[in-house]
Design an enzyme around this catalytic site. Structure first.
Site, PDB file in Angstrom:
ATOM      1  N   LYS A   1       0.813  -1.214   0.000  1.00 21.84           N
ATOM      2  CA  LYS A   1       0.000   0.000   0.000  1.00 21.84           C
ATOM      3  C   LYS A   1       0.850   1.269   0.000  1.00 21.84           C
ATOM      4  O   LYS A   1       0.651   2.173  -0.810  1.00 21.84           O
ATOM      5  CB  LYS A   1      -0.954  -0.020   1.187  1.00 21.84           C
ATOM      6  CG  LYS A   1      -2.057  -1.054   1.064  1.00 21.84           C
ATOM      7  CD  LYS A   1      -3.049  -0.961   2.200  1.00 21.84           C
ATOM      8  CE  LYS A   1      -4.184  -1.962   1.987  1.00 21.84           C
ATOM      9  NZ  LYS A   1      -4.956  -1.680   0.756  1.00 21.84           N
ATOM     10  N   GLY A   2       1.791   1.343   0.935  1.00 26.76           N
ATOM     11  CA  GLY A   2       2.605   2.549   1.026  1.00 26.76           C
ATOM     12  C   GLY A   2       3.489   2.749  -0.179  1.00 26.76           C
ATOM     13  O   GLY A   2       3.670   3.874  -0.663  1.00 26.76           O
ATOM     14  N   ALA A   3       4.060   1.657  -0.695  1.00 26.18           N
ATOM     15  CA  ALA A   3       4.916   1.763  -1.874  1.00 26.18           C
ATOM     16  C   ALA A   3       4.111   2.232  -3.080  1.00 26.18           C
ATOM     17  O   ALA A   3       4.576   3.058  -3.871  1.00 26.18           O
ATOM     18  CB  ALA A   3       5.580   0.421  -2.160  1.00 26.18           C
ATOM     19  N   ASN A   4       2.894   1.713  -3.237  1.00 28.59           N
ATOM     20  CA  ASN A   4       2.030   2.183  -4.317  1.00 28.59           C
ATOM     21  C   ASN A   4       1.776   3.683  -4.194  1.00 28.59           C
ATOM     22  O   ASN A   4       1.802   4.423  -5.182  1.00 28.59           O
ATOM     23  CB  ASN A   4       0.688   1.450  -4.284  1.00 28.59           C
ATOM     24  CG  ASN A   4       0.793   0.010  -4.717  1.00 28.59           C
ATOM     25  OD1 ASN A   4       1.757  -0.393  -5.351  1.00 28.59           O
ATOM     26  ND2 ASN A   4      -0.204  -0.789  -4.356  1.00 28.59           N
TER      27      ASN A   4
ATOM     28  N   GLU B   1       0.006  -1.285   7.279  1.00 23.08           N
ATOM     29  CA  GLU B   1       0.546  -2.590   6.903  1.00 23.08           C
ATOM     30  C   GLU B   1       1.814  -2.917   7.688  1.00 23.08           C
ATOM     31  O   GLU B   1       2.267  -4.056   7.661  1.00 23.08           O
ATOM     32  CB  GLU B   1       0.850  -2.633   5.406  1.00 23.08           C
ATOM     33  CG  GLU B   1      -0.326  -3.101   4.587  1.00 23.08           C
ATOM     34  CD  GLU B   1       0.029  -3.325   3.132  1.00 23.08           C
ATOM     35  OE1 GLU B   1      -0.646  -4.148   2.496  1.00 23.08           O
ATOM     36  OE2 GLU B   1       0.945  -2.674   2.620  1.00 23.08           O
TER      37      GLU B   1
ATOM     38  N   ASN C   1     -11.557   3.196   3.621  1.00 25.39           N
ATOM     39  CA  ASN C   1     -12.595   2.842   2.656  1.00 25.39           C
ATOM     40  C   ASN C   1     -13.863   2.455   3.409  1.00 25.39           C
ATOM     41  O   ASN C   1     -13.918   2.538   4.641  1.00 25.39           O
ATOM     42  CB  ASN C   1     -12.123   1.737   1.697  1.00 25.39           C
ATOM     43  CG  ASN C   1     -11.855   0.414   2.402  1.00 25.39           C
ATOM     44  OD1 ASN C   1     -12.336   0.152   3.514  1.00 25.39           O
ATOM     45  ND2 ASN C   1     -11.094  -0.454   1.752  1.00 25.39           N
TER      46      ASN C   1
ATOM     47  N   ASP D   1      -4.819   3.103  -3.075  1.00 24.98           N
ATOM     48  CA  ASP D   1      -3.456   3.615  -2.912  1.00 24.98           C
ATOM     49  C   ASP D   1      -3.186   4.758  -3.886  1.00 24.98           C
ATOM     50  O   ASP D   1      -2.511   5.737  -3.550  1.00 24.98           O
ATOM     51  CB  ASP D   1      -2.432   2.499  -3.146  1.00 24.98           C
ATOM     52  CG  ASP D   1      -2.633   1.323  -2.208  1.00 24.98           C
ATOM     53  OD1 ASP D   1      -3.157   1.536  -1.106  1.00 24.98           O
ATOM     54  OD2 ASP D   1      -2.270   0.202  -2.587  1.00 24.98           O
TER      55      ASP D   1
ATOM     56  N   GLY E   1      -3.399  -4.227 -13.332  1.00 27.36           N
ATOM     57  CA  GLY E   1      -2.181  -3.996 -12.575  1.00 27.36           C
ATOM     58  C   GLY E   1      -2.344  -2.896 -11.537  1.00 27.36           C
ATOM     59  O   GLY E   1      -3.362  -2.204 -11.490  1.00 27.36           O
TER      60      GLY E   1
END
Length: 293
Positions: free
Chosen positions: A35-38, A142, A187, A239, A276
């Site tokens: 999540k954070g990387a996205n 996460e 969400n 994200d 993706g």
């Protein structure tokens, strides 16, 4: 940003399998996520200057992870290696309706500790000196809750605007994770978990948001709902919203929060119409023609 990081493996199937069922898929590909990387990649692709604090394994996945960050121009100074655990992974199954099922194996993400936030504190201090913009810290759930809290506390110490994305939601949440962030974003499923209000539409979301403000003293609540278009793949859309919101708030200080939310929603809408996660994220080229109606 204080993100988790995962290597994704996508399997595409007509319908999601039932327990014990074996299906033939019609597609497979690898990707990067968490999540954070996205969120980091989304903000960077739109043009934000992004530094991140995360932990990966000392393995091939970790090397690929850092290479992907660098491709997107993300500062990897504080991407830490942990030889005791593998880089996190997440197998994802996506059906023909665009719905998905995800298994997360956190790996080295679980070893990112409050002590590592000393590095985050350094990043926050440096952005205050060198970036002539409104700085924003983005954190998720996460990683260890105490690490997320330490990051938000560091942001508060430096007067940095913070966004906390309670995803994935957990049953026990430290009260300060409601109180300290400038924006608390969930969400509809996560909103119901923390407010006790089932969220099926906009009116329900308004009641849940008011409940969180009254009972938990949340400063500002954003509740995201499902896509309003025909979706191909919803993985990573939330994200994309958070990353885009971080971009708009950090680079457009004159923009109202309402406008930033609308534009971020439009960015997320683009992503669900492609397969993706990060591969579906648009670049800054979309900003001039972005529709928010």
């Amino acid at each position: 940003m204080i993100p988790s990081w995962l290597n994704f493996a996508f399997s595409y199937v007509p319908v999601l399998p039932k327990p014990g069922e074996t299906l033939h898929g019609h597609g497979f590909k690898k990707g990067f996520g968490g999540k954070g990387a996205n969120q980091c990649v989304m903000a960077a692709r739109l043009g934000a200057k992004v530094s991140m604090i995360t932990k990966v394994g000392k393995d091939i996945f970790g090397e690929e992870t850092k290479s992907n960050f660098k491709v997107h121009g993300i500062d990897t100074t504080y991407v830490l290696e942990d030889p005791s655990k593998p880089t996190g992974v997440a197998p994802i199954t996506v059906d023909d309706a665009g719905q998905n099922s995800i298994i997360i194996v956190n790996g080295a993400n679980d070893n990112l500790t409050p002590a590592d936030i000393d590095h985050a504190d350094a990043v926050v201090s440096r952005t205050k000196v060198y970036f002539d913009e409104v700085e924003v810290l983005v954190a998720q759930y996460e990683i260890r809750p105490e690490t997320t809290l330490a990051a938000i506390q560091a942001a508060n110490r430096h007067g940095v605007f913070s966004i906390f994305n309670l995803a994935p939601a957990k049953a026990e949440i430290h009260p300060d994770l409601f109180l300290l962030p400038d924006i608390f974003c969930v969400n509809e499923t996560e909103a119901e978990m923390v407010s006790g209000i089932p969220v099926k539409n906009i009116d329900d979301a308004a009641v849940a948001a008011q409940t969180l403000q009254e009972k938990q003293n949340v400063k500002c609540v954003i509740i995201t709902l499902g896509p309003q278009v025909t979706a191909v793949d919803t993985a990573g859309a939330g994200d994309a919203f958070i990353g885009a919101l971080g971009f708009f708030l950090s680079t457009c200080p004159e923009m109202s929060l309402q406008e930033a939310v609308k534009k971020s929603g439009a960015i997320a809408t683009i992503t669900v119409q492609l397969q993706g996660t990060q591969s579906s994220y648009p670049t800054a080229s979309v900003l001039e023609t972005l529709e928010t109606d």
